[in-house]
Motif scaffolding. Sequence first.
Motif, PDB file in Angstrom:
ATOM      1  N   UNK A  86     -19.019 -32.142  33.570  1.00  0.00           N
ATOM      2  CA  UNK A  86     -18.064 -33.205  33.877  1.00  0.00           C
ATOM      3  C   UNK A  86     -18.668 -34.596  33.942  1.00  0.00           C
ATOM      4  N   UNK A  87     -19.928 -34.712  34.343  1.00  0.00           N
ATOM      5  CA  UNK A  87     -20.532 -36.040  34.376  1.00  0.00           C
ATOM      6  C   UNK A  87     -20.764 -36.586  32.975  1.00  0.00           C
ATOM      7  N   UNK A  88     -20.660 -35.722  31.950  1.00  0.00           N
ATOM      8  CA  UNK A  88     -20.771 -36.159  30.564  1.00  0.00           C
ATOM      9  C   UNK A  88     -19.387 -36.357  29.942  1.00  0.00           C
ATOM     10  N   UNK A  89     -18.463 -35.400  30.176  1.00  0.00           N
ATOM     11  CA  UNK A  89     -17.128 -35.551  29.567  1.00  0.00           C
ATOM     12  C   UNK A  89     -16.224 -36.499  30.350  1.00  0.00           C
ATOM     13  N   UNK A  90     -16.632 -36.887  31.558  1.00  0.00           N
ATOM     14  CA  UNK A  90     -15.916 -37.907  32.321  1.00  0.00           C
ATOM     15  C   UNK A  90     -14.774 -37.412  33.166  1.00  0.00           C
ATOM     16  N   UNK A  91     -14.496 -36.113  33.133  1.00  0.00           N
ATOM     17  CA  UNK A  91     -13.390 -35.566  33.928  1.00  0.00           C
ATOM     18  C   UNK A  91     -13.931 -35.054  35.264  1.00  0.00           C
ATOM     19  N   UNK A  92     -14.244 -35.952  36.158  1.00  0.00           N
ATOM     20  CA  UNK A  92     -14.859 -35.592  37.435  1.00  0.00           C
ATOM     21  C   UNK A  92     -13.889 -34.896  38.383  1.00  0.00           C
ATOM     22  N   UNK A  93     -12.604 -35.273  38.305  1.00  0.00           N
ATOM     23  CA  UNK A  93     -11.639 -34.790  39.297  1.00  0.00           C
ATOM     24  C   UNK A  93     -10.266 -34.635  38.656  1.00  0.00           C
ATOM     25  N   UNK A  94      -9.217 -34.579  39.476  1.00  0.00           N
ATOM     26  CA  UNK A  94      -7.877 -34.304  38.956  1.00  0.00           C
ATOM     27  C   UNK A  94      -7.294 -35.444  38.138  1.00  0.00           C
ATOM     28  N   UNK A  95      -7.941 -36.601  38.138  1.00  0.00           N
ATOM     29  CA  UNK A  95      -7.486 -37.693  37.280  1.00  0.00           C
ATOM     30  C   UNK A  95      -8.125 -37.616  35.897  1.00  0.00           C
ATOM     31  N   UNK A  96      -8.956 -36.603  35.679  1.00  0.00           N
ATOM     32  CA  UNK A  96      -9.696 -36.492  34.430  1.00  0.00           C
ATOM     33  C   UNK A  96      -8.815 -36.250  33.223  1.00  0.00           C
ATOM     34  N   UNK A 105     -13.128 -28.872  20.778  1.00  0.00           N
ATOM     35  CA  UNK A 105     -12.865 -27.499  20.356  1.00  0.00           C
ATOM     36  C   UNK A 105     -11.729 -27.444  19.342  1.00  0.00           C
ATOM     37  N   UNK A 106     -10.665 -28.202  19.588  1.00  0.00           N
ATOM     38  CA  UNK A 106      -9.550 -28.240  18.641  1.00  0.00           C
ATOM     39  C   UNK A 106      -9.990 -28.830  17.303  1.00  0.00           C
ATOM     40  N   UNK A 384     -16.806 -19.436  20.987  1.00  0.00           N
ATOM     41  CA  UNK A 384     -15.628 -19.300  20.126  1.00  0.00           C
ATOM     42  C   UNK A 384     -15.889 -19.889  18.750  1.00  0.00           C
ATOM     43  N   UNK A 385     -16.580 -21.020  18.710  1.00  0.00           N
ATOM     44  CA  UNK A 385     -16.850 -21.658  17.423  1.00  0.00           C
ATOM     45  C   UNK A 385     -17.785 -20.806  16.561  1.00  0.00           C
ATOM     46  N   UNK A 386     -18.741 -20.129  17.175  1.00  0.00           N
ATOM     47  CA  UNK A 386     -19.620 -19.271  16.379  1.00  0.00           C
ATOM     48  C   UNK A 386     -18.845 -18.092  15.811  1.00  0.00           C
ATOM     49  N   UNK A 387     -17.941 -17.517  16.587  1.00  0.00           N
ATOM     50  CA  UNK A 387     -17.098 -16.449  16.050  1.00  0.00           C
ATOM     51  C   UNK A 387     -16.253 -16.958  14.882  1.00  0.00           C
ATOM     52  N   UNK A 388     -15.840 -18.226  14.960  1.00  0.00           N
ATOM     53  CA  UNK A 388     -14.983 -18.808  13.922  1.00  0.00           C
ATOM     54  C   UNK A 388     -15.771 -19.259  12.701  1.00  0.00           C
ATOM     55  N   UNK A 389     -17.086 -19.225  12.787  1.00  0.00           N
ATOM     56  CA  UNK A 389     -17.893 -19.750  11.689  1.00  0.00           C
ATOM     57  C   UNK A 389     -17.875 -21.255  11.632  1.00  0.00           C
ATOM     58  N   UNK A 390     -17.556 -21.890  12.760  1.00  0.00           N
ATOM     59  CA  UNK A 390     -17.469 -23.344  12.820  1.00  0.00           C
ATOM     60  C   UNK A 390     -18.790 -23.984  13.184  1.00  0.00           C
ATOM     61  N   UNK A 391     -18.777 -25.302  13.172  1.00  0.00           N
ATOM     62  CA  UNK A 391     -19.956 -26.078  13.538  1.00  0.00           C
ATOM     63  C   UNK A 391     -19.909 -26.424  15.019  1.00  0.00           C
ATOM     64  N   UNK A 392     -21.070 -26.404  15.642  1.00  0.00           N
ATOM     65  CA  UNK A 392     -21.181 -26.759  17.057  1.00  0.00           C
ATOM     66  C   UNK A 392     -21.861 -28.123  17.128  1.00  0.00           C
ATOM     67  N   UNK A 393     -21.130 -29.158  17.505  1.00  0.00           N
ATOM     68  CA  UNK A 393     -21.713 -30.503  17.522  1.00  0.00           C
ATOM     69  C   UNK A 393     -22.880 -30.622  18.499  1.00  0.00           C
ATOM     70  N   UNK A 394     -23.742 -31.585  18.244  1.00  0.00           N
ATOM     71  CA  UNK A 394     -24.881 -31.810  19.121  1.00  0.00           C
ATOM     72  C   UNK A 394     -24.450 -32.277  20.497  1.00  0.00           C
ATOM     73  N   UNK A 395     -23.238 -32.797  20.621  1.00  0.00           N
ATOM     74  CA  UNK A 395     -22.730 -33.256  21.911  1.00  0.00           C
ATOM     75  C   UNK A 395     -22.489 -32.103  22.886  1.00  0.00           C
TER      76      UNK A 395
END
Length: 557
Positions: A86-96, A105-106, A384-395
């Motif tokens: 959360x300290x990286x994605x910015x959603x610390x609390x219920x206002x996230x 993921x989408x 989930x992304x590995x099962x899908x054969x998708x790419x996993x971003x460095x983020x």
Amino acid sequence: MRFLVLLFMLTLPSILTAADRPNILYIMSDDHAAHAISAYGGRLAEIAPTPNLDRLANEGALFTNAFCTNSICSPSRACVLTGQYNHINGAFDLSGEVVPGKQMLALQMRKAGYQTAMIGKWHLKAEPADFDHYCVLPGQGEYHNPKFLVRGDKPWGKNSIHFDDKHVTDAITDLSLEWLKEGWDQEKPFFLMHHFKAPHDYFDNAARYESYLAGVDIPAPETLWHRDPKFGSLATRGADDELIPHIGTSIGSRNPRRSYLLDLPEMYPDEFPENYDPADYSEEENTRMAYNAYLRKFLRCVKGIDDNLGRLFAHLEETGQLDNTLIVYTADQGFMLGEHDYQDKRWMYEESQRMPFLVRYSKTIPAGQKIDAIVENVDYAPTLLEFAGGSIPQSVQGRSFKSMLETGKEPKDWKQEAYYRYWMHMAHHDNPAHVGLRTKTHKLIFYYGCNYDGGYRTPPGWELYDLVNDPHETRNLYDDPEQAELVAELKRRLAETRSRVGDDGRHYPACEEVIQEFWEYDEAAKEKAREISHEYLKRRQQELKEGKRNIVTHKGK
């Protein structure tokens, strides 16, 4: 050159077809504690079985050490969606929120060739615009006659559909089934996030379940009735136990600001005796009635989830898609079901921190596995992304555990600790802010006791639990001289983990100052903590005297 072209043409079908890639059905409920799923074998397993959920465990894998990194709705969902703490994605609390363009993921599922849909509880404020299709509840949503927000001609939040005379669990399932039948482009595999609102409190089950468990005395945890003298710390008990009534909302009347004994008789009078007056009963009798009302309503909501999962699974079977679909069931966190006389989540205690995690994919995941490796909700997206054969971003900070599911073996370099940080100090359920580390055998919790601005102080304190010999976390061993080396080792690992995940204090410097001041926790720090306890007690008593029961605590002074 012709050989290279031929080689490319031969490999192209394997890149573009979905034959060896599963559909992915990610099911997440809200506040569904693992110990309320019978496959986990808890005290509720016999009286409230969950056969459809158990099917996933029997035909797939069950994780015993899956943990959220912040046990509260929006932050946990943000971790799943971004693969970040959360300290990286910015959603610390219920206002996230996670804004369009950041809904990793989408986006990555779409890039992998999946058709994406988000149906049910979203709770991340911003529009889920990175999904091909969405139909989501506004905020918490309503249990009865729910409204859903959809994509339309009007701005986000203004386009909606309504369901009259329908329970939200049924409506969400109806919407997912409708999308699978009419909205899914079967030229592509699907990625469907099917999110239930239930069993979030307050627990309004569908009317058809009112007789379920009626009159049944629900088994209660021993810690509801007995608080070991060594449980907790200055942070959770206060100096000389003076804060026991004010830390953590209660089932019985312990907490004068908020308890289920105060709330539930008015909300659910049928769960209590006619003309119920708590003055006519003992404290234990009142607590038992509140606990039973709480658990019956909660478990009725769970029953609704399990029955609706049966509908989903039946559709997949009837259409021949069950074995082509990776099915995950989890919750955004756990939930306290009366343990330590606590309600809600937010705590780092086991019942709150642990997430259920069940997964079935018969093509590659052996049936009947129980996996004790430590996984966190930041690990779900890359898996989930590995099962899908998708790419996993460095983020992405999490790591895929696909190989673990398929082999049953924990990699030698797999993490040996889960990180936890609850930021929303004393908001709603009187939980002090804390940070900690959970290994397979021990848990170290540091209640630093302040908000983002270093304000609204509660006493700092440390807690250490031996999860092998004390799985219900009843005896804090932090001050035991025999545990000094272990304390030092776990503190070192906690500091290293904070550094590894990037929680270095830059986000809220005033808060970090308090953490550093009480990190060593010598006698002078303990004495200051006692003084803070006395000061906080005066503050809380004055708030209650003035009728201030819902003040802002997680920011300001």
